[in-house]
Write a protein that holds these residues in place. Structure first.
Motif, PDB file in Angstrom:
ATOM      1  N   ARG A  50      -6.329   5.021  -1.741  1.00 57.62           N
ATOM      2  CA  ARG A  50      -5.766   4.051  -0.968  1.00 57.62           C
ATOM      3  C   ARG A  50      -5.785   2.595  -1.323  1.00 57.62           C
ATOM      4  NH1 ARG A  50      -4.416   4.152   4.871  1.00 57.62           N
ATOM      5  NH2 ARG A  50      -4.716   2.220   5.675  1.00 57.62           N
ATOM      6  N   THR A  51      -4.708   1.932  -1.480  1.00 59.22           N
ATOM      7  CA  THR A  51      -4.693   0.436  -1.701  1.00 59.22           C
ATOM      8  C   THR A  51      -5.747  -0.293  -0.622  1.00 59.22           C
ATOM      9  OG1 THR A  51      -2.646   0.829  -2.495  1.00 59.22           O
ATOM     10  CG2 THR A  51      -3.393  -1.513  -2.386  1.00 59.22           C
ATOM     11  N   LYS A  52      -6.689  -1.167  -1.311  1.00 61.60           N
ATOM     12  CA  LYS A  52      -7.529  -1.771  -0.226  1.00 61.60           C
ATOM     13  C   LYS A  52      -6.696  -2.853   0.322  1.00 61.60           C
ATOM     14  CE  LYS A  52     -11.690  -0.096  -2.106  1.00 61.60           C
ATOM     15  NZ  LYS A  52     -10.898   0.859  -3.090  1.00 61.60           N
ATOM     16  N   GLY A  53      -7.279  -3.317   1.315  1.00 66.56           N
ATOM     17  CA  GLY A  53      -6.873  -4.645   1.984  1.00 66.56           C
ATOM     18  C   GLY A  53      -5.445  -4.692   2.872  1.00 66.56           C
ATOM     19  N   ILE A  54      -4.876  -3.494   3.079  1.00 64.73           N
ATOM     20  CA  ILE A  54      -3.464  -3.517   3.871  1.00 64.73           C
ATOM     21  C   ILE A  54      -3.443  -2.286   4.427  1.00 64.73           C
ATOM     22  CG2 ILE A  54      -2.392  -2.938   1.555  1.00 64.73           C
ATOM     23  CD1 ILE A  54      -0.635  -5.458   3.906  1.00 64.73           C
ATOM     24  N   SER A  55      -2.802  -2.427   5.848  1.00 67.30           N
ATOM     25  CA  SER A  55      -2.331  -1.261   6.383  1.00 67.30           C
ATOM     26  C   SER A  55      -1.312  -1.783   7.572  1.00 67.30           C
ATOM     27  CB  SER A  55      -3.650  -0.982   7.084  1.00 67.30           C
ATOM     28  OG  SER A  55      -4.078  -1.241   8.195  1.00 67.30           O
ATOM     29  N   SER A  56      -0.560  -0.743   7.977  1.00 68.24           N
ATOM     30  CA  SER A  56       0.212  -1.231   9.131  1.00 68.24           C
ATOM     31  C   SER A  56      -0.275  -1.489  10.515  1.00 68.24           C
ATOM     32  CB  SER A  56       1.031   0.044   9.425  1.00 68.24           C
ATOM     33  OG  SER A  56       1.955   0.635   8.317  1.00 68.24           O
ATOM     34  N   THR A  57      -1.601  -1.018  10.575  1.00 70.84           N
ATOM     35  CA  THR A  57      -2.253  -1.334  11.877  1.00 70.84           C
ATOM     36  C   THR A  57      -2.732  -2.948  11.594  1.00 70.84           C
ATOM     37  OG1 THR A  57      -3.428   0.641  11.936  1.00 70.84           O
ATOM     38  CG2 THR A  57      -4.485  -1.135  12.987  1.00 70.84           C
ATOM     39  N   GLU A  58      -3.130  -3.476  10.291  1.00 67.64           N
ATOM     40  CA  GLU A  58      -3.444  -4.901  10.326  1.00 67.64           C
ATOM     41  C   GLU A  58      -2.187  -5.830  10.583  1.00 67.64           C
ATOM     42  OE1 GLU A  58      -5.879  -5.895   6.630  1.00 67.64           O
ATOM     43  OE2 GLU A  58      -6.575  -3.915   6.964  1.00 67.64           O
ATOM     44  N   LEU A  59      -1.056  -5.242   9.946  1.00 65.26           N
ATOM     45  CA  LEU A  59       0.256  -6.312  10.004  1.00 65.26           C
ATOM     46  C   LEU A  59       0.496  -6.235  11.411  1.00 65.26           C
ATOM     47  CD1 LEU A  59       2.414  -4.879   7.158  1.00 65.26           C
ATOM     48  CD2 LEU A  59       1.022  -6.897   7.161  1.00 65.26           C
ATOM     49  N   ARG A  60       0.270  -5.204  12.281  1.00 63.83           N
ATOM     50  CA  ARG A  60       0.683  -5.261  13.553  1.00 63.83           C
ATOM     51  C   ARG A  60      -0.180  -6.149  14.421  1.00 63.83           C
ATOM     52  NH1 ARG A  60       1.916   0.652  13.001  1.00 63.83           N
ATOM     53  NH2 ARG A  60      -0.263   1.042  13.337  1.00 63.83           N
ATOM     54  N   SER A  61      -1.474  -6.075  14.044  1.00 66.89           N
ATOM     55  CA  SER A  61      -2.472  -6.955  14.974  1.00 66.89           C
ATOM     56  C   SER A  61      -2.379  -8.313  14.613  1.00 66.89           C
ATOM     57  CB  SER A  61      -3.746  -6.535  14.744  1.00 66.89           C
ATOM     58  OG  SER A  61      -4.224  -6.758  13.461  1.00 66.89           O
ATOM     59  N   GLY A 105       0.907  -1.431   0.216  1.00 70.68           N
ATOM     60  CA  GLY A 105       0.037  -0.036   0.080  1.00 70.68           C
ATOM     61  C   GLY A 105       0.928   1.360  -0.021  1.00 70.68           C
ATOM     62  N   HIS A 106       1.812   1.255   0.734  1.00 70.92           N
ATOM     63  CA  HIS A 106       2.737   2.326   0.932  1.00 70.92           C
ATOM     64  C   HIS A 106       3.404   2.405  -0.536  1.00 70.92           C
ATOM     65  CE1 HIS A 106       3.288   1.486   5.362  1.00 70.92           C
ATOM     66  NE2 HIS A 106       2.261   2.451   5.308  1.00 70.92           N
ATOM     67  N   THR A 107       4.214   1.400  -0.934  1.00 63.30           N
ATOM     68  CA  THR A 107       4.819   1.580  -2.305  1.00 63.30           C
ATOM     69  C   THR A 107       4.000   2.004  -3.289  1.00 63.30           C
ATOM     70  OG1 THR A 107       5.304  -0.822  -1.657  1.00 63.30           O
ATOM     71  CG2 THR A 107       6.954   0.517  -2.872  1.00 63.30           C
ATOM     72  N   SER A 166      -6.207   8.506   0.328  1.00 73.11           N
ATOM     73  CA  SER A 166      -7.670   9.184   0.201  1.00 73.11           C
ATOM     74  C   SER A 166      -8.142   8.889   1.566  1.00 73.11           C
ATOM     75  CB  SER A 166      -8.496   8.338  -0.729  1.00 73.11           C
ATOM     76  OG  SER A 166      -7.982   6.841  -0.505  1.00 73.11           O
ATOM     77  N   ASP A 167      -7.556   8.240   2.634  1.00 71.01           N
ATOM     78  CA  ASP A 167      -7.973   8.300   3.884  1.00 71.01           C
ATOM     79  C   ASP A 167      -7.828   9.539   4.579  1.00 71.01           C
ATOM     80  OD1 ASP A 167      -5.193   7.422   3.633  1.00 71.01           O
ATOM     81  OD2 ASP A 167      -5.028   6.789   5.620  1.00 71.01           O
ATOM     82  N   TRP A 168      -7.130  10.386   3.978  1.00 75.66           N
ATOM     83  CA  TRP A 168      -7.244  11.555   4.369  1.00 75.66           C
ATOM     84  C   TRP A 168      -8.016  12.728   4.050  1.00 75.66           C
ATOM     85  CZ3 TRP A 168      -4.561  12.312   9.131  1.00 75.66           C
ATOM     86  CH2 TRP A 168      -3.715  11.049   9.378  1.00 75.66           C
TER      87      TRP A 168
END
Ligand code: CTP
Length: 447
Positions: free
Chosen positions: A114-125, A16-18, A94-96
Motif C-alpha cells: 500500500r502507498t504510505k501516507g494517503i487514504s480516502s479516509t484521511e482526505l474525507r476527514s 495511492g489508488h493510481t 497489502s492492507d487486506w
C-alpha cells in the motif's frame, strides 16, 4: 493473455489508488477493476463514501489503466467474477493481507504494498465539518442525533424546540438548547426539521433566509405552490432543500420500487399501505416529543409507495377521517383512496386505531408483501400463484433509513446538487394531499 482483477471503492481518487492500479496492470495484460456499489459499501459498514458510484467509476476510467470496469454488488461476488471473466490474478493492497487467501483456489492472489501516507479516509476527514441543528418536537428527533454520528464530518450542534424541558436526556446535552429558532440558526450550517407539518413552510423559509441548508420531514408546505416557492428560493440561494421520509432511503424499499416498476409482478393494479400505532396512548409516560395524529405522523410515509409506484397523476382521491384533525385521541384514523386510469390505491394511518402495518402491491402476475412494520423493513416477498415460485428479498437496513437520509443530505451540500430520493412531483403531491387534509378542503369527516 494474463487477466488481472482488483477491487476498491476509489472514493476521492488519490495517488495511492493510481499506484495500486498501475502495479496491478503490470502483473498482466488486461486489468479488470471492480468498483463497489453504494449498497455494498453500506452493508460492509463503509458508510462515509463521498462520491456516487458513477463518479467513482469515472475516477477509475480517467486513470486510463482499467481495460474493463465492473460493479461489485454483493458478498461472494469475487469468486463469481474470477470465474466469469477468467481472471488469472487477483491483486489487492497489502492492507487486506491474508483476507483473500481463500481466492487462491480460483486464481493467483497477490498483495501489493500500500502507498504510505494517503487514504480516502484521511482526505474525507480533512474536509470542513458540517454543523447541523435540529428543529421541532418529533418523538423521533433523537434518531437524527444518533445516526448523525455515522456521517463523516456531521455534528449535531443543538436543538430548537418549543418546550426545552421535554427533551430526551441525550438531546438535552447538546451544546445549544433553545426555544428560539433564530438562536440556533446563528450557530449552524444546516437544519433538520421534524415539527408539526403545519409549521414546516414558515420554518423552512426562516432557515433558508438565514442561508442554511434544510432537510425537512415531508411535506414542505400545505399547498404545492407554497412548496414550489420554497424550492425556487432555495435554488436561487444555492441551498439544499431536501424531503425527509426515512423509508425512501431504506435499501429494501428502494429495491422493491425498482423491481415493481421493472415489471416483476406484471401490471400493478393496487397499492395498499397501512401505518398505525397506539404508542401515544395516555398511559404511556415514556414517550417524549409531540405527536400530530396519524396524518402528521405517518401520512407522507404511507403515501410514498403509492406515488412512487403509480405516479402522481391520479384521477380522483378521497380522504376520509375520523377524529379531530392533527390530534391524537382514541379512534383517530384517516383513510385515503386514489383512483388511477388503470389502478387503485389506498392508505390507512392512525394513532388511535390499531391495524396490521403491512404494504401489499397487487399485480397481474404476482403480489409484493412487506410485513409490518413495512416502513422500516429490511425484507419483502414476491408471492406467486404457485408458492414454490415465491421470492424473498433481504437488504440490510442501517439506522432505519435516517442514516442514509443524512448521508444523502451531506453529499448534496458537498456537491452543490440535490440527490433526493423523493422526486419533485412526489414532493408536490405530498404538499397537495397533506394540505387537503390540514386545510380541510377535500375531506369527508366521519364521527
Ligand atoms: N490503496 C493503496 N494505497 C493507499 C490507499 C489504497 O494501495 N494509500 C489500495 C487499497 O489497498 C485497495 C485499493 O487501493 O487495493 C482501493 O482502496 P480503497 O479502499 O478504495 O481506498 P482507501 O484509500 O484505502 O479507502 P478508505 O480510506 O475509505 O479505506
Amino acid at each position: 493473455m494474463t487477466k488481472v482483477i482488483t477491487y476498491g471503492t476509489f472514493d476521492l481518487l488519490h495517488y495511492g489508488h493510481t499506484n495500486l492500479l498501475k502495479r496491478a496492470k503490470d502483473l498482466g495484460d488486461y486489468l479488470i477493476v471492480g468498483v463497489t456499489a453504494e449498497a455494498y459499501d453500506m452493508a460492509r459498514g463503509k458508510i462515509n463514501v463521498k462520491q456516487s458510484l458513477s463518479e467513482r467509476i469515472e475516477n477509475v476510467r480517467e486513470t486510463g489503466l482499467a481495460d474493463e470496469i465492473i460493479v461489485e454488488e454483493y458478498e461472494g461476488q469475487k469468486i463469481d467474477d474470477i470465474r466469469r471473466y477468467g481472471a488469472d490474478i487477483f491483486a489487492i493492497g497489502s492492507d487486506w493481507k491474508g483476507k483473500f487467501d481463500y481466492l487462491s483456489d480460483y486464481c493467483k492472489v497477490v498483495y501489493l504494498d500500500r502507498t504510505k501516507g494517503i487514504s480516502s479516509t484521511e482526505l474525507r476527514s480533512e474536509e470542513r465539518k458540517l454543523s447541523v441543528g435540529l428543529i421541532g418536537d418529533a418523538s423521533w428527533l433523537d434518531k437524527y442525533r444518533m445516526q448523525a454520528r455515522f456521517v463523516n464530518g456531521m455534528e449535531i450542534e443543538g436543538i430548537a424546540t418549543p418546550d426545552t424541558t421535554m427533551l430526551t436526556p441525550e438531546l438535552s446535552e447538546l451544546p445549544v438548547i433553545t426555544s428560539d429558532i433564530s438562536d440556533l440558526l446563528q450557530k449552524v450550517d444546516a437544519v433538520v426539521i421534524a415539527s408539526d407539518p403545519s409549521l414546516h413552510e414558515k420554518q423552512i423559509r426562516q432557515a433558508l433566509e438565514a442561508g442554511k441548508h434544510v432537510l425537512c420531514e415531508s411535506p414542505f408546505a400545505l399547498t404545492p405552490e407554497a412548496g414550489d416557492s420554497l424550492v425556487a428560493y432555495a435554488q436561487e440561494r444555492g441551498l439544499v432543500l431536501q424531503d425527509a421520509i426515512k423509508t425512501a432511503y431504506s435499501t429494501a424499499f428502494h429495491r422493491l420500487v425498482l423491481l415493481v416498476k421493472g415489471g416483476k409482478i406484471g401490471k400493478v393494479v393496487s397499492v395498499d399501505a397501512t401505518c398505525t400505532s397506539l404508542r401515544y396512548s395516555k398511559t404511556d409516560d415514556s414517550i417524549t416529543g409531540a405527536n400530530w395524529g396519524g396524518m402528521g405522523e405517518w401520512g407522507p410515509i404511507a403515501l410514498l409507495p403509492i406515488f412512487q409506484i403509480l405516479g402522481t397523476d391520479y384521477t380522483s382521491s378521497q380522504i376520509i377521517t375520523r377524529g379531530e384533525k392533527g390530534f391524537v385521541h382514541e379512534g383517530e384514523f384517516t383513510k385515503i383512496d386514489f383512483v388511477y386510469p388503470s389502478a387503485v390505491a389506498s392508505m390507512k394511518v392512525a394513532t388511535g386505531v390499531k391495524s396490521e402495518g403491512e404494504l401489499v402491491i397487487s399485480g397481474t402476475d404476482a403480489y409484493v408483501y412487506v410485513p409490518a412494520p413495512w416502513w422500516k423493513t429490511d425484507y419483502f416477498e414476491i408471492r406467486y400463484e404457485n408458492p414454490a415460485d415465491n421470492k424473498r428479498y433481504f437488504y440490510q437496513l442501517d439506522g432505519e433509513g435516517f442514516r442514509f437520509e443524512l448521508i444523502t443530505f451531506a453529499q448534496a451540500i458537498a456537491n452543490g446538487a440535490s440527490n433526493s430520493y423523493i422526486s419533485r412531483d412526489i414532493s408536490r403531491s405530498l404538499c397537495k394531499i397533506m394540505g387537503e387534509y390540514y386545510l380541510g378542503t377535500n375531506i369527508l369527516q366521519i364521527r
